[in-house]
Design a protein around this motif. Structure first.
Motif, PDB file in Angstrom:
ATOM      1  N   GLY A  78       0.808  -1.213   0.000  1.00 10.34           N
ATOM      2  CA  GLY A  78       0.000   0.000   0.000  1.00 10.34           C
ATOM      3  C   GLY A  78       0.838   1.258   0.000  1.00 10.34           C
ATOM      4  O   GLY A  78       0.549   2.221  -0.729  1.00 10.34           O
ATOM      5  N   ALA A  79       1.908   1.274   0.800  1.00  8.01           N
ATOM      6  CA  ALA A  79       2.745   2.469   0.887  1.00  8.01           C
ATOM      7  C   ALA A  79       3.423   2.768  -0.438  1.00  8.01           C
ATOM      8  O   ALA A  79       3.514   3.930  -0.857  1.00  8.01           O
ATOM      9  CB  ALA A  79       3.781   2.293   1.991  1.00  8.01           C
ATOM     10  N   SER A  80       3.906   1.736  -1.126  1.00  9.52           N
ATOM     11  CA  SER A  80       4.615   1.967  -2.381  1.00  9.52           C
ATOM     12  C   SER A  80       3.699   2.546  -3.451  1.00  9.52           C
ATOM     13  O   SER A  80       4.070   3.485  -4.170  1.00  9.52           O
ATOM     14  CB  SER A  80       5.256   0.670  -2.872  1.00  9.52           C
ATOM     15  OG  SER A  80       4.277  -0.328  -3.104  1.00  9.52           O
ATOM     16  N   TRP A  81       2.484   2.006  -3.572  1.00 15.44           N
ATOM     17  CA  TRP A  81       1.545   2.509  -4.576  1.00 15.44           C
ATOM     18  C   TRP A  81       1.093   3.928  -4.242  1.00 15.44           C
ATOM     19  O   TRP A  81       1.012   4.793  -5.127  1.00 15.44           O
ATOM     20  CB  TRP A  81       0.345   1.568  -4.680  1.00 15.44           C
ATOM     21  CG  TRP A  81      -0.738   2.027  -5.617  1.00 15.44           C
ATOM     22  CD1 TRP A  81      -2.012   2.375  -5.278  1.00 15.44           C
ATOM     23  CD2 TRP A  81      -0.663   2.176  -7.047  1.00 15.44           C
ATOM     24  NE1 TRP A  81      -2.741   2.731  -6.395  1.00 15.44           N
ATOM     25  CE2 TRP A  81      -1.937   2.608  -7.496  1.00 15.44           C
ATOM     26  CE3 TRP A  81       0.352   1.966  -7.972  1.00 15.44           C
ATOM     27  CZ2 TRP A  81      -2.209   2.856  -8.843  1.00 15.44           C
ATOM     28  CZ3 TRP A  81       0.072   2.216  -9.319  1.00 15.44           C
ATOM     29  CH2 TRP A  81      -1.189   2.648  -9.742  1.00 15.44           C
ATOM     30  N   ARG A  85       1.717   7.300  -6.472  1.00 16.99           N
ATOM     31  CA  ARG A  85       0.643   8.166  -6.947  1.00 16.99           C
ATOM     32  C   ARG A  85       0.865   9.613  -6.500  1.00 16.99           C
ATOM     33  O   ARG A  85       0.628  10.560  -7.265  1.00 16.99           O
ATOM     34  CB  ARG A  85      -0.707   7.657  -6.420  1.00 16.99           C
ATOM     35  CG  ARG A  85      -1.179   6.351  -7.042  1.00 16.99           C
ATOM     36  CD  ARG A  85      -1.468   6.493  -8.538  1.00 16.99           C
ATOM     37  NE  ARG A  85      -2.357   7.585  -8.848  1.00 16.99           N
ATOM     38  CZ  ARG A  85      -3.699   7.478  -8.905  1.00 16.99           C
ATOM     39  NH1 ARG A  85      -4.269   6.299  -8.686  1.00 16.99           N
ATOM     40  NH2 ARG A  85      -4.433   8.515  -9.207  1.00 16.99           N
ATOM     41  N   ILE A  86       1.310   9.792  -5.267  1.00 15.79           N
ATOM     42  CA  ILE A  86       1.549  11.149  -4.750  1.00 15.79           C
ATOM     43  C   ILE A  86       2.609  11.854  -5.590  1.00 15.79           C
ATOM     44  O   ILE A  86       2.429  13.001  -6.020  1.00 15.79           O
ATOM     45  CB  ILE A  86       1.972  11.083  -3.271  1.00 15.79           C
ATOM     46  CG1 ILE A  86       0.795  10.663  -2.395  1.00 15.79           C
ATOM     47  CG2 ILE A  86       2.524  12.437  -2.799  1.00 15.79           C
ATOM     48  CD1 ILE A  86       1.197  10.255  -0.990  1.00 15.79           C
ATOM     49  N   THR A 173      -5.415   4.996   7.369  1.00 18.84           N
ATOM     50  CA  THR A 173      -6.798   5.038   7.820  1.00 18.84           C
ATOM     51  C   THR A 173      -7.412   6.323   7.289  1.00 18.84           C
ATOM     52  O   THR A 173      -6.693   7.293   7.011  1.00 18.84           O
ATOM     53  CB  THR A 173      -6.913   4.966   9.349  1.00 18.84           C
ATOM     54  OG1 THR A 173      -8.288   4.845   9.735  1.00 18.84           O
ATOM     55  CG2 THR A 173      -6.341   6.199  10.015  1.00 18.84           C
ATOM     56  N   ALA A 174      -8.731   6.322   7.109  1.00 16.25           N
ATOM     57  CA  ALA A 174      -9.408   7.463   6.489  1.00 16.25           C
ATOM     58  C   ALA A 174     -10.430   8.048   7.442  1.00 16.25           C
ATOM     59  O   ALA A 174     -10.895   7.390   8.377  1.00 16.25           O
ATOM     60  CB  ALA A 174     -10.096   7.024   5.193  1.00 16.25           C
ATOM     61  N   TRP A 175     -10.777   9.297   7.200  1.00 17.50           N
ATOM     62  CA  TRP A 175     -11.864   9.967   7.904  1.00 17.50           C
ATOM     63  C   TRP A 175     -12.482  10.953   6.917  1.00 17.50           C
ATOM     64  O   TRP A 175     -11.891  11.221   5.863  1.00 17.50           O
ATOM     65  CB  TRP A 175     -11.345  10.672   9.165  1.00 17.50           C
ATOM     66  CG  TRP A 175     -10.187  11.594   8.943  1.00 17.50           C
ATOM     67  CD1 TRP A 175     -10.222  12.913   8.578  1.00 17.50           C
ATOM     68  CD2 TRP A 175      -8.790  11.248   9.069  1.00 17.50           C
ATOM     69  NE1 TRP A 175      -8.955  13.417   8.465  1.00 17.50           N
ATOM     70  CE2 TRP A 175      -8.050  12.425   8.770  1.00 17.50           C
ATOM     71  CE3 TRP A 175      -8.097  10.087   9.407  1.00 17.50           C
ATOM     72  CZ2 TRP A 175      -6.658  12.455   8.806  1.00 17.50           C
ATOM     73  CZ3 TRP A 175      -6.719  10.117   9.434  1.00 17.50           C
ATOM     74  CH2 TRP A 175      -6.019  11.287   9.138  1.00 17.50           C
ATOM     75  N   GLU A 179      -9.605  10.853   2.312  1.00 23.13           N
ATOM     76  CA  GLU A 179      -9.890   9.502   1.825  1.00 23.13           C
ATOM     77  C   GLU A 179      -9.133   9.124   0.555  1.00 23.13           C
ATOM     78  O   GLU A 179      -8.996   7.938   0.248  1.00 23.13           O
ATOM     79  CB  GLU A 179     -11.397   9.327   1.609  1.00 23.13           C
ATOM     80  CG  GLU A 179     -12.177   9.392   2.920  1.00 23.13           C
ATOM     81  CD  GLU A 179     -13.650   9.060   2.768  1.00 23.13           C
ATOM     82  OE1 GLU A 179     -14.181   9.247   1.656  1.00 23.13           O
ATOM     83  OE2 GLU A 179     -14.255   8.611   3.754  1.00 23.13           O
ATOM     84  N   GLU A 180      -8.625  10.107  -0.207  1.00 23.40           N
ATOM     85  CA  GLU A 180      -7.983   9.769  -1.478  1.00 23.40           C
ATOM     86  C   GLU A 180      -6.722   8.929  -1.259  1.00 23.40           C
ATOM     87  O   GLU A 180      -6.557   7.852  -1.854  1.00 23.40           O
ATOM     88  CB  GLU A 180      -7.632  11.027  -2.263  1.00 23.40           C
ATOM     89  CG  GLU A 180      -7.014  10.708  -3.632  1.00 23.40           C
ATOM     90  CD  GLU A 180      -6.713  11.953  -4.442  1.00 23.40           C
ATOM     91  OE1 GLU A 180      -7.122  11.991  -5.625  1.00 23.40           O
ATOM     92  OE2 GLU A 180      -6.055  12.875  -3.902  1.00 23.40           O
ATOM     93  N   ILE A 181      -5.803   9.410  -0.420  1.00 27.82           N
ATOM     94  CA  ILE A 181      -4.547   8.684  -0.214  1.00 27.82           C
ATOM     95  C   ILE A 181      -4.774   7.356   0.499  1.00 27.82           C
ATOM     96  O   ILE A 181      -4.207   6.331   0.082  1.00 27.82           O
ATOM     97  CB  ILE A 181      -3.523   9.580   0.516  1.00 27.82           C
ATOM     98  CG1 ILE A 181      -3.075  10.702  -0.436  1.00 27.82           C
ATOM     99  CG2 ILE A 181      -2.316   8.761   0.999  1.00 27.82           C
ATOM    100  CD1 ILE A 181      -2.184  11.754   0.191  1.00 27.82           C
ATOM    101  N   PRO A 182      -5.608   7.285   1.545  1.00 25.54           N
ATOM    102  CA  PRO A 182      -5.923   5.958   2.094  1.00 25.54           C
ATOM    103  C   PRO A 182      -6.525   5.023   1.043  1.00 25.54           C
ATOM    104  O   PRO A 182      -6.285   3.806   1.074  1.00 25.54           O
ATOM    105  CB  PRO A 182      -6.936   6.264   3.205  1.00 25.54           C
ATOM    106  CG  PRO A 182      -6.613   7.653   3.617  1.00 25.54           C
ATOM    107  CD  PRO A 182      -6.192   8.362   2.366  1.00 25.54           C
TER     108      PRO A 182
END
Length: 369
Positions: A78-81, A85-86, A173-175, A179-182
């Motif tokens: 997850g971190a690599s993708w 993207r960032i 985690t998202a709130w 939500e985009e990066i999570p």
């Protein structure tokens, strides 16, 4: 958001209708990206016949995430993708500071990806994270800030530190409003499930009748639900979420029918010690999870010991999958639970062991899954 006091007597929830729910798949670009990364190879899928005999099913496989991109947990997917993207959205010369909060594995993964990309990272760690886990993050070149509070407090500190450019929060985690990066992190986990598909075919095994997933905030379970509920036609496997009794926020939310925050306690499954489901994960978990079960530290410790005896290194969080399947498929209500999960005697089970013992020095730091 409601708050549910601890302890909670409910340790099981089932919703068989979840198997009929469908959603859109993760983008194919994720698999192509990971396949092109230096040093990336699929992690092993080990068949353990002794567990199949014990559990009364056809075959049992364990997905061993004890070494992913050279790190002791699945988090690097997850971190690599997400970092890819960032950075893809910015010019190469633009300054970027990657900020995150972690109990160990996610922060180290973000720090590793930042180092490989030539970017700085700032990682906030909550109270109780073992010094070896902190040292591993610092060895990746990241700045580490210790927070005198739980994981949620570290997340708040990280979010505050990332409020101004060039800082970017890379949180798993998202709130609402974040939500985009999570979402990119969840997409990154899709590679794991595509690997399982291919490995089962290579082993001449049937598709899984049940997949067991350790759950913290629910991001990995969201990825599992997305993968198996986005397939057209054919039987969909049951997806079982496994949480510590001390922090069963997804189970409590499923029982209530809406997200709830629970008071967390102490647990050796530190990476699953989360009190609030991810807002991004919750809709998929509500609709697509077949069942959830809560297990004790003793259950997890026994499972880790048994997996070690069978040749598989698994920390308390990773071994929670086996503990959860045992809790679901044994005891006085086993027949009813097997029926709810749609499991017959010939079923194939896949258990996700999300981290190795190297991710858990002494106090077993992990990360919310």
């Amino acid at each position: 958001m409601h708050t549910t006091p601890s302890p909670r007597p409910v340790t099981w929830f089932a919703r068989p209708a979840a198997r009929s729910w469908r959603c859109a798949p993760a983008p194919d670009a994720v698999r192509r990206f990971h396949a092109g990364q230096p040093g990336h190879v699929p992690t092993p899928l080990m068949e353990l016949p002794a567990l199949a005999d014990e559990l009364g099913v056809g075959r049992v496989f364990v997905k061993d995430e004890s070494c992913r991109f050279g790190l002791p947990a699945f988090k690097a997917l997850g971190a690599s993708w997400a970092v890819h993207r960032i950075l893809a959205e910015r010019a190469p010369q633009d300054p970027v500071l990657l900020v995150t909060a972690t109990d160990g594995n996610h922060g180290r993964a973000v720090a590793r990806m930042a180092r490989l990309a030539g970017r700085p990272a700032h990682v906030f760690v909550p109270r109780g994270v073992h010094p070896e886990a902190v040292a591993a993050i610092e060895a990746e070149g990241a700045r580490v800030t210790r927070v005198d509070g739980p994981y949620d407090a570290a997340v708040r500190r990280a979010a505050g530190a990332a409020a101004e450019p060039p800082a970017v929060l890379v949180q798993d985690t998202a709130w609402p409003g974040y939500e985009e990066i999570p979402g990119w992190i969840v997409e990154g986990y899709a590679t794991l499930f595509h690997e399982i598909d291919g490995q089962l075919r290579a082993a001449s095994a049937e598709p899984p009748g049940l997949l067991a997933v350790p759950v913290g905030v629910g991001s990995l379970a969201q990825a599992a639900v997305t993968h198996y509920r986005s397939r057209p036609g054919g039987p969909a496997p049951a997806v079982l979420a496994v949480e510590p009794v001390a922090a069963a926020c997804v189970l409590a939310s499923l029982v209530r029918g809406e997200p709830v925050t629970v008071e967390t306690g102490e647990t050796a499954m530190a990476g699953l010690n989360c009190g609030t489901p991810s807002s991004l994960a919750w809709p998929s978990l509500r609709e697509g999870l077949d069942a959830a079960v809560a297990v004790t530290d003793a259950d997890s410790a026994r499972a880790a010991s048994d997996l070690a005896a069978l040749g598989l290194s698994s920390g308390p969080c990773g071994a929670a999958s086996l503990a959860g399947v045992r809790a679901a498929l044994a005891g006085a209500d086993a027949g009813e639970r097997r029926a709810a999960l749609g499991l017959g005697a010939s079923a194939t089970l896949v258990l996700l062991s999300t981290e190795g013992t190297a991710a858990n020095p002494a106090t077993a730091p992990g990360d919310p899954s």
